[in-house]
Design a protein around this motif. Structure first.
Motif, PDB file in Angstrom:
ATOM      1  N   LEU A  49       0.855  -1.187   0.000  1.00 27.26           N
ATOM      2  CA  LEU A  49       0.000   0.000   0.000  1.00 27.26           C
ATOM      3  C   LEU A  49       0.892   1.237   0.000  1.00 27.26           C
ATOM      4  N   SER A  50       1.339   1.629  -1.179  1.00 24.98           N
ATOM      5  CA  SER A  50       2.168   2.835  -1.294  1.00 24.98           C
ATOM      6  C   SER A  50       1.253   4.042  -1.345  1.00 24.98           C
ATOM      7  N   LEU A  51       0.469   4.175  -0.320  1.00 25.59           N
ATOM      8  CA  LEU A  51      -0.549   5.219  -0.241  1.00 25.59           C
ATOM      9  C   LEU A  51      -0.951   5.366   1.204  1.00 25.59           C
ATOM     10  N   GLY A  52      -1.818   6.304   1.470  1.00 29.06           N
ATOM     11  CA  GLY A  52      -2.281   6.486   2.834  1.00 29.06           C
ATOM     12  C   GLY A  52      -3.448   7.434   2.884  1.00 29.06           C
ATOM     13  N   THR A  53      -3.997   7.547   4.059  1.00 31.67           N
ATOM     14  CA  THR A  53      -5.076   8.493   4.301  1.00 31.67           C
ATOM     15  C   THR A  53      -4.931   9.011   5.727  1.00 31.67           C
ATOM     16  N   PRO A  54      -5.139  10.309   5.930  1.00 36.02           N
ATOM     17  CA  PRO A  54      -5.018  10.852   7.284  1.00 36.02           C
ATOM     18  C   PRO A  54      -6.272  10.601   8.127  1.00 36.02           C
ATOM     19  N   LYS A  55      -7.308  10.014   7.525  1.00 36.75           N
ATOM     20  CA  LYS A  55      -8.560   9.787   8.240  1.00 36.75           C
ATOM     21  C   LYS A  55      -8.679   8.340   8.688  1.00 36.75           C
ATOM     22  N   ASP A  56      -9.282   8.143   9.842  1.00 34.91           N
ATOM     23  CA  ASP A  56      -9.556   6.806  10.326  1.00 34.91           C
ATOM     24  C   ASP A  56     -10.938   6.420   9.819  1.00 34.91           C
ATOM     25  N   VAL A  57     -10.976   5.503   8.864  1.00 35.18           N
ATOM     26  CA  VAL A  57     -12.223   5.089   8.239  1.00 35.18           C
ATOM     27  C   VAL A  57     -12.493   3.643   8.624  1.00 35.18           C
ATOM     28  N   GLU A  58     -13.632   3.391   9.230  1.00 38.41           N
ATOM     29  CA  GLU A  58     -13.956   2.048   9.722  1.00 38.41           C
ATOM     30  C   GLU A  58     -13.911   1.004   8.609  1.00 38.41           C
ATOM     31  N   LEU A  59     -14.398   1.335   7.433  1.00 38.16           N
ATOM     32  CA  LEU A  59     -14.393   0.408   6.309  1.00 38.16           C
ATOM     33  C   LEU A  59     -12.966  -0.034   5.965  1.00 38.16           C
ATOM     34  N   LEU A  60     -12.042   0.913   5.955  1.00 37.39           N
ATOM     35  CA  LEU A  60     -10.647   0.602   5.657  1.00 37.39           C
ATOM     36  C   LEU A  60     -10.018  -0.200   6.796  1.00 37.39           C
ATOM     37  N   ARG A  61     -10.287   0.208   8.016  1.00 39.04           N
ATOM     38  CA  ARG A  61      -9.755  -0.531   9.170  1.00 39.04           C
ATOM     39  C   ARG A  61     -10.247  -1.982   9.145  1.00 39.04           C
TER      40      ARG A  61
END
Length: 170
Positions: A49-61
């Protein structure tokens, strides 16, 4: 593979599956769907995963937890201060920071307790979408090197947990 015939060599001879998650409507849901597809549709053992998001998203978690429950190794870029990921999330993945050629930590790389390892990520010769080569810098370019190491380890011994692979990589 380990040689593309044009001057570039990889770390592992593992088969690769490329799933596009970024386009004009990208969001955490598209990343999560790609994780599920990598695990269920393609039976991937290691995910980069050469990417990221600053948000905590339940779906992603939940997608990350699902992949881990299937004994899949997830390796993710820790993020760069310039991309708004200065406080990158600490999902339960192998989080990769970036170092300079001399081994010192790259100043643009996120460095927090969630970053578990680092690899060269400054001026990395990388392929572009226009089928050319360009030098790139950031944790997204350090991340594949750790993913390759994880794939090599997985090819040698495939019964360990993702946490065990992290310990071997470190």
């Amino acid at each position: 593979g380990t040689n593309d015939g044009r001057g570039m060599a990889g770390i592992s001879s593992a088969d690769l599956v490329s799933l596009r998650v970024y386009d004009t409507s990208s969001n955490a849901a598209s990343i999560a769907l790609a994780i599920y597809a990598a695990v269920d549709d393609y039976q991937c053992d290691v995910i980069n995963l050469s990417l990221g998001t600053p948000k905590d998203v339940e779906l992603l978690r939940n997608a990350v937890k699902y992949a881990l429950s299937q004994n899949v190794i997830l390796v993710a870029a820790s993020g760069n201060h310039s991309d708004g990921n200065g406080d990158a999330l600490r999902y339960p993945v192998i989080s990769v920071g970036s170092v300079n050629r001399d081994g010192s930590y790259y100043s643009g790389s996120v460095a927090n307790d969630g970053v578990k390892t680092a690899a060269p990520g400054v001026s990395i010769y990388a392929a572009t979408l226009k089928n050319t080569w360009k030098r790139q810098t950031g944790t997204s370019f350090a991340c594949p090197q750790v993913t390759g190491a994880a794939a090599v380890l997985r090819g040698i011994e495939n019964t360990l947990s993702p946490a065990d692979y992290l310990a071997l990589i470190r």
